[in-house]
Design a protein around this motif. Structure first.
Motif, short mmCIF file in Angstrom:
data_model
loop_
_atom_site.label_atom_id
_atom_site.label_comp_id
_atom_site.label_asym_id
_atom_site.label_seq_id
_atom_site.Cartn_x
_atom_site.Cartn_y
_atom_site.Cartn_z
N ALA A 104 0.79 -1.19 0.09
CA ALA A 104 0.13 0.04 -0.10
C ALA A 104 0.90 1.50 0.04
CB ALA A 104 -0.82 -0.08 1.31
N ASP A 105 0.24 2.35 -0.54
CA ASP A 105 1.00 3.57 -0.61
C ASP A 105 1.33 4.09 0.77
OD1 ASP A 105 0.42 3.47 -3.27
OD2 ASP A 105 -0.70 5.27 -3.48
N LYS A 127 4.80 12.17 -0.46
CA LYS A 127 3.81 11.87 -1.11
C LYS A 127 4.49 10.53 -2.12
CE LYS A 127 1.41 16.16 -1.62
NZ LYS A 127 1.42 17.50 -2.05
N VAL A 128 3.59 9.53 -2.61
CA VAL A 128 4.13 8.44 -3.49
C VAL A 128 3.26 8.04 -4.23
CG1 VAL A 128 5.57 7.54 -1.20
CG2 VAL A 128 3.23 6.69 -1.73
N GLU A 129 4.09 7.51 -5.55
CA GLU A 129 3.36 6.66 -6.38
C GLU A 129 3.96 5.32 -6.50
OE1 GLU A 129 2.87 8.40 -10.24
OE2 GLU A 129 3.30 10.17 -9.68
N VAL A 130 3.05 4.24 -6.15
CA VAL A 130 3.54 3.00 -6.16
C VAL A 130 2.83 2.03 -6.94
CG1 VAL A 130 3.79 0.75 -4.43
CG2 VAL A 130 3.82 3.27 -3.58
N GLY A 131 3.62 1.54 -7.92
CA GLY A 131 3.35 0.49 -8.78
C GLY A 131 3.44 -1.04 -8.22
N GLU A 132 3.62 -1.77 -9.16
CA GLU A 132 3.79 -3.15 -8.73
C GLU A 132 5.19 -3.66 -8.45
OE1 GLU A 132 2.25 -6.24 -11.34
OE2 GLU A 132 0.38 -5.27 -11.83
N ARG A 133 6.20 -2.93 -9.25
CA ARG A 133 7.45 -3.19 -8.99
C ARG A 133 8.37 -1.73 -8.82
NH1 ARG A 133 6.33 -6.55 -13.34
NH2 ARG A 133 7.12 -4.89 -14.99
N GLN A 134 7.79 -0.46 -8.83
CA GLN A 134 8.48 0.53 -8.50
C GLN A 134 7.48 1.55 -7.79
OE1 GLN A 134 8.90 1.77 -12.96
NE2 GLN A 134 10.91 0.72 -12.66
#
Length: 159
Positions: free
Chosen positions: A40-41, A88-95
């Motif tokens: 989770a973010d 602040k974050v942006e989270v993908g599956e691997r990055q």
């Protein structure tokens, strides 16, 4: 006997030592790689916030309004400090990509603090989550001056 049956009959299951039953095939992937892990973010926000605060020269995090609201929240009985303030974050599956707002202490070299924060945040997030951090953008929003604490903790001017 078919080729598939030849593979399953007579082979022992590695974990239990049992022979797989009819119609069951041998699983070749390790148990740790079967399935998906979602992060989770908020997890990345907290890790990045803690890592940034560890760096000498970082006085606080967040912009003016978020710091003000955070100060109110910190004074409420039972309230916990928000370690993710200013992150602040942006989270993908691997990055993951991370933005951090800092208030630095007066007199410390801002480029050095920014570099140290960036390195520590990347190391912590990658080590703990396994995500690749593609960037950490840092915005220095304020400088904490030596006399600033006296004004905040001083007595009220009115009775």
């Amino acid at each position: 006997m078919t080729a598939t049956q030849e593979k399953t009959v007579g082979r022992q299951d590695h974990a239990s030592g049992a022979v797989p039953g009819p119609g069951r095939t041998e699983v070749r992937e390790p148990a740790g790689t079967r399935g998906r892990t979602a992060i989770a973010d908020t997890v990345v926000v907290k890790i990045a916030g803690m890592a940034a605060r560890e760096i000498p020269g970082v006085h606080d995090m967040g912009g003016g309004l978020s710091r003000t609201l955070g100060a109110v929240r910190d004074r409420v009985p039972g309230g916990r400090p928000n370690v993710g303030r200013g992150v602040k974050v942006e989270v993908g599956e691997r990055q993951a990509a991370i933005d951090v707002e800092l208030v630095v202490e007066y007199g410390v070299p801002v480029p050095d603090v920014a570099r140290d924060v960036r390195e520590n945040v990347i190391a912590a997030v990658e080590r703990i989550t396994g995500l690749e951090v593609v960037e950490v953008n840092i915005a220095v929003t304020d400088v904490h001056l030596p006399g600033d604490d006296e004004d905040e903790s001083g007595e009220s001017r009115v009775a």
